[in-house]
Design an enzyme around this catalytic site. Structure first.
Site, PDB file in Angstrom:
ATOM      1  N   ASP A 118       2.738  -9.814  -6.375  1.00 47.08           N
ATOM      2  CA  ASP A 118       3.195  -8.614  -7.077  1.00 47.08           C
ATOM      3  C   ASP A 118       4.277  -8.949  -8.099  1.00 47.08           C
ATOM      4  OD1 ASP A 118       2.025  -7.533  -4.399  1.00 47.08           O
ATOM      5  OD2 ASP A 118       2.022  -5.899  -5.856  1.00 47.08           O
ATOM      6  N   GLY A 144      -2.369  -2.455  -6.117  1.00 47.30           N
ATOM      7  CA  GLY A 144      -2.637  -3.829  -6.548  1.00 47.30           C
ATOM      8  C   GLY A 144      -1.930  -4.013  -7.884  1.00 47.30           C
TER       9      GLY A 144
HETATM   10  O1  MRU Z   1       0.816  -2.093  -1.842  1.00 46.17           O
HETATM   11  P1  MRU Z   1      -0.338  -2.667  -2.595  1.00 46.17           P
HETATM   12  O2  MRU Z   1      -1.658  -2.380  -1.967  1.00 46.17           O
HETATM   13  O3  MRU Z   1      -0.283  -2.293  -4.056  1.00 46.17           O
HETATM   14  O4  MRU Z   1      -0.110  -4.227  -2.506  1.00 46.17           O
HETATM   15  C1  MRU Z   1      -0.998  -5.089  -3.171  1.00 46.17           C
HETATM   16  C2  MRU Z   1      -0.698  -6.514  -2.955  1.00 46.17           C
HETATM   17  O5  MRU Z   1       0.289  -6.885  -2.364  1.00 46.17           O
HETATM   18  C3  MRU Z   1      -1.625  -7.494  -3.589  1.00 46.17           C
HETATM   19  O6  MRU Z   1      -1.718  -8.645  -2.818  1.00 46.17           O
HETATM   20  C4  MRU Z   1      -1.051  -7.877  -4.952  1.00 46.17           C
HETATM   21  O7  MRU Z   1      -0.817  -6.745  -5.731  1.00 46.17           O
HETATM   22  C5  MRU Z   1      -1.942  -8.771  -5.680  1.00 46.17           C
HETATM   23  S1  MRU Z   1      -3.390  -7.916  -6.186  1.00 46.17           S
HETATM   24  C6  MRU Z   1      -4.294  -8.705  -7.244  1.00 46.17           C
END
Ligand code: MRU
Length: 346
Positions: A233, A45
């Protein structure tokens, strides 16, 4: 439940790869172990990665043993690059590392740097908690008084300092009395929606229904969804938004069905130096995550697999971007810039 805990003595990361079956913490002050945890998504996240990275650099700064100031900074910058490279798409990681490096450069002497950096890492975490709370307050009014909301991946407390981003918007709206049902995409291949979002929503007693990613279109067609809210992200200066793979598809579907599509993220996720989505580096994951999810083989060995972890939703598909400073609408290039020029969206 928090993804990252620091009580001034012990640093703990909740190992999210073990959820929802096991609540297991990684206790460490070794930056290498934190890099490993980021890479294998034990902590994940965008905002949470940024916070974990900040602590990693703070811990690393205490390991460097030299009284030569410029050698010290050289070593620190080398480790900073190593941490930044752990995951390339979420800009929060670079944002927090650069913020700590700036503080280190301002530090009076080498011995005080670890202390300064730990304080800064803690500050980043506290700020993120406040930003997430405010994102919820700013975005709740956009959601309908009743109906269905689709979300993707995990954007809750586990993905941030606390409260979450998209999830904060949904939770705040429900706290305000809105009658919402959440449809959570399971989020192939690592199932953050099924494992983490459903776990968090269930714990909060929220009306939530798990759907496979390919069910979202039908849910919209059946009139069960009235809004989509996702996290981000990295948001480019023109509003193009990188988020978990599958987000772009949801945005296209939302447009087709006339449903608003909202992105919720702290301003630390906005990369104002990145002109548009084509400049966002997209992480590719190991083929095994697709062919052997959670240790079970579901595809033949040695096949070709394409597994980008994120996709980019073009700005014209986004109804609004909800940040802690306010709700940003098109034209994004002009309005996102205001956050950095004036600290507000008005
Ligand atoms: O691969 P991840 O689990 O780190 O991906 C996370 C996401 O895509 C979330 O939607 C994004 O980081 C927003 S979290 C507040």
């Amino acid at each position: 439940m928090r993804a990252i805990e620091w009580d001034g003595k012990e640093f703990k990361l909740l190992d999210q790869t073990k959820l929802p079956q096991q609540l297991e913490y990684i206790r460490t002050d070794d930056y290498r172990e934190i890099i490993g945890a980021i890479k294998r998504l034990a902590v994940r996240g965008a905002p949470a990665i940024g916070i974990a990275a900040a602590f990693a650099l703070a811990f690393a700064s205490a390991e460097i043993k030299t009284s030569d100031r410029s050698r010290y900074m050289e070593e620190l910058e080398k480790i900073a690059h190593e941490i930044e490279a752990a995951r390339p798409t979420a800009v929060n990681l670079r944002w927090s590392i650069q913020r700590l490096l700036k503080r280190a450069r301002e530090g009076e002497d080498d011995t005080s740097v670890p202390e300064i950096l730990l304080t800064e890492a803690e500050l980043i975490r506290e700020e993120d908690i406040r930003m997430c709370r405010q994102i919820g307050i700013n975005g709740a009014g956009l959601l309908p008084d009743s109906g269905g909301v689709i979300t993707h991946c995990n954007t809750g407390a586990l993905a941030t300092g606390d409260h979450g981003t998209a999830q904060s918007v949904i939770i705040t709206a429900i706290e305000q009395g809105k009658q919402l049902r959440v449809y959570a995409d399971e989020t192939r291949p690592l199932l953050q929606g099924a494992r983490l979002t459903m776990f968090e929503l269930q714990a909060r007693g929220i009306d939530a229904t798990l759907i496979t990613d390919n069910t979202a279109a039908f849910v919209m067609q059946q009139g069960k969804a009235h809004a989509v809210v996702t996290g981000a992200d990295r948001i480019a200066a023109n509003g193009d938004t990188a988020n978990k793979i599958g987000t772009y598809g949801l945005a296209v579907l939302a447009k087709h069905h006339g449903i608003p599509f909202y992105v919720a993220a702290p301003s630390s996720t906005v990369d104002i130096e990145c002109p548009d989505g084509t400049a966002i580096p997209i992480e590719e994951r190991d083929a095994k995550e697709v062919t052997h999810p959670f240790g079970m083989q579901i595809a033949p060995d040695t096949i070709d697999v394409y597994s980008p972890a994120f996709d980019v939703t073009p700005n014209h598909l986004i109804t609004a971007i909800i940040t802690e400073t306010g709700v940003v609408k098109a034209p994004y290039e002009k309005n996102l810039k205001k956050i950095f020029d004036t600290g507000t969206t008005v």
